[in-house]
Write a protein that holds these residues in place. Sequence first.
Motif, PDB file in Angstrom:
ATOM      1  N   PRO A 160     -14.837  -3.377   4.481  1.00  0.00           N
ATOM      2  CA  PRO A 160     -14.488  -3.211   3.184  1.00  0.00           C
ATOM      3  C   PRO A 160     -13.035  -2.610   3.054  1.00  0.00           C
ATOM      4  CG  PRO A 160     -15.948  -1.564   4.183  1.00  0.00           C
ATOM      5  CD  PRO A 160     -15.730  -2.287   5.213  1.00  0.00           C
ATOM      6  N   ILE A 161     -12.593  -2.109   4.026  1.00  0.00           N
ATOM      7  CA  ILE A 161     -11.279  -1.602   4.059  1.00  0.00           C
ATOM      8  C   ILE A 161     -10.277  -2.531   3.950  1.00  0.00           C
ATOM      9  CG2 ILE A 161      -9.388  -0.085   5.492  1.00  0.00           C
ATOM     10  CD1 ILE A 161     -11.798   1.228   6.994  1.00  0.00           C
ATOM     11  N   ARG A 162      -9.494  -2.437   2.948  1.00  0.00           N
ATOM     12  CA  ARG A 162      -8.649  -3.600   2.347  1.00  0.00           C
ATOM     13  C   ARG A 162      -6.936  -3.276   3.060  1.00  0.00           C
ATOM     14  NH1 ARG A 162     -10.555  -7.773   2.148  1.00  0.00           N
ATOM     15  NH2 ARG A 162     -11.748  -6.809   3.769  1.00  0.00           N
ATOM     16  N   ASP A 163      -6.747  -1.953   3.055  1.00  0.00           N
ATOM     17  CA  ASP A 163      -5.547  -1.500   3.363  1.00  0.00           C
ATOM     18  C   ASP A 163      -5.548  -0.009   3.953  1.00  0.00           C
ATOM     19  OD1 ASP A 163      -2.706  -1.769   3.811  1.00  0.00           O
ATOM     20  OD2 ASP A 163      -2.063  -2.083   1.840  1.00  0.00           O
ATOM     21  N   ALA A 164      -4.498   0.275   4.506  1.00  0.00           N
ATOM     22  CA  ALA A 164      -4.327   1.730   4.952  1.00  0.00           C
ATOM     23  C   ALA A 164      -2.982   1.960   5.134  1.00  0.00           C
ATOM     24  CB  ALA A 164      -4.954   1.882   6.470  1.00  0.00           C
ATOM     25  N   LEU A 165      -2.741   3.303   4.564  1.00  0.00           N
ATOM     26  CA  LEU A 165      -1.380   3.924   4.453  1.00  0.00           C
ATOM     27  C   LEU A 165      -1.254   5.506   5.476  1.00  0.00           C
ATOM     28  CD1 LEU A 165      -0.911   3.896   0.660  1.00  0.00           C
ATOM     29  CD2 LEU A 165      -0.106   2.213   2.113  1.00  0.00           C
ATOM     30  N   HIS A 166      -0.312   5.333   6.071  1.00  0.00           N
ATOM     31  CA  HIS A 166      -0.027   6.671   6.917  1.00  0.00           C
ATOM     32  C   HIS A 166       0.666   7.692   6.057  1.00  0.00           C
ATOM     33  CE1 HIS A 166       2.660   9.191   9.436  1.00  0.00           C
ATOM     34  NE2 HIS A 166       1.555   9.271  10.114  1.00  0.00           N
ATOM     35  N   ILE A 167       0.240   8.719   5.967  1.00  0.00           N
ATOM     36  CA  ILE A 167       0.474   9.803   4.956  1.00  0.00           C
ATOM     37  C   ILE A 167       1.559  10.981   5.665  1.00  0.00           C
ATOM     38  CG2 ILE A 167       0.183  11.507   3.085  1.00  0.00           C
ATOM     39  CD1 ILE A 167      -0.488   8.464   2.475  1.00  0.00           C
ATOM     40  N   TYR A 168       1.076  11.206   6.900  1.00  0.00           N
ATOM     41  CA  TYR A 168       1.790  12.204   7.507  1.00  0.00           C
ATOM     42  C   TYR A 168       1.150  12.196   8.870  1.00  0.00           C
ATOM     43  CZ  TYR A 168      -2.321  15.365   6.006  1.00  0.00           C
ATOM     44  OH  TYR A 168      -3.423  15.788   5.878  1.00  0.00           O
ATOM     45  N   ASN A 169       2.056  12.725   9.852  1.00  0.00           N
ATOM     46  CA  ASN A 169       1.531  13.554  11.268  1.00  0.00           C
ATOM     47  C   ASN A 169       1.594  14.816  11.187  1.00  0.00           C
ATOM     48  OD1 ASN A 169       1.508  10.993  12.749  1.00  0.00           O
ATOM     49  ND2 ASN A 169       3.821  11.010  12.778  1.00  0.00           N
ATOM     50  N   ILE A 170       0.652  15.422  11.452  1.00  0.00           N
ATOM     51  CA  ILE A 170       0.277  17.002  11.453  1.00  0.00           C
ATOM     52  C   ILE A 170       1.596  17.758  11.822  1.00  0.00           C
ATOM     53  CG2 ILE A 170      -1.085  19.001  12.057  1.00  0.00           C
ATOM     54  CD1 ILE A 170      -2.373  16.633  10.287  1.00  0.00           C
TER      55      ILE A 170
END
Length: 133
Positions: free
Chosen positions: A52-62
């Motif tokens: 069901p995952i259509r897309d993934a976005l990287h938001i940050y590295n801790i």
Amino acid sequence: MTILVTAHGEMTIGEANTLESTAPDGVLAAVFEDDGETGYFYAIDESAAGNPIRDALHIYNIEDIADRHKPCDVKVGWSEDNKKCVLLINGYPHGVFDFQNKNGYCRTGFPPAVNAEWSVAGHEWDYRVDEFF
């Protein structure tokens, strides 16, 4: 357009946590996940066959967040047509999914597309997304 907030929480960056949001019409969803090392935003379509995952976005590295010890206000909101959603951290948009046009946008522009149908041109931020909401 108005943003319809369907998920809201306080998080501390680097502490494993998830925030799940379903579109007001109940068809699509988005999930923000901090796994303790990175933050990712996922577009979910439960009606899709297979994953069901259509897309993934990287938001940050801790490790790149200087004030990660401070709690953040995290919201996921949807457009009135239930086809676009936005991840807001402290009121600032970090990721957007356009389910209708099958594209994701984030400030890091990462990662490359995860499937052949979504974000084929990449995840680079486009200031036109401000017009979505």
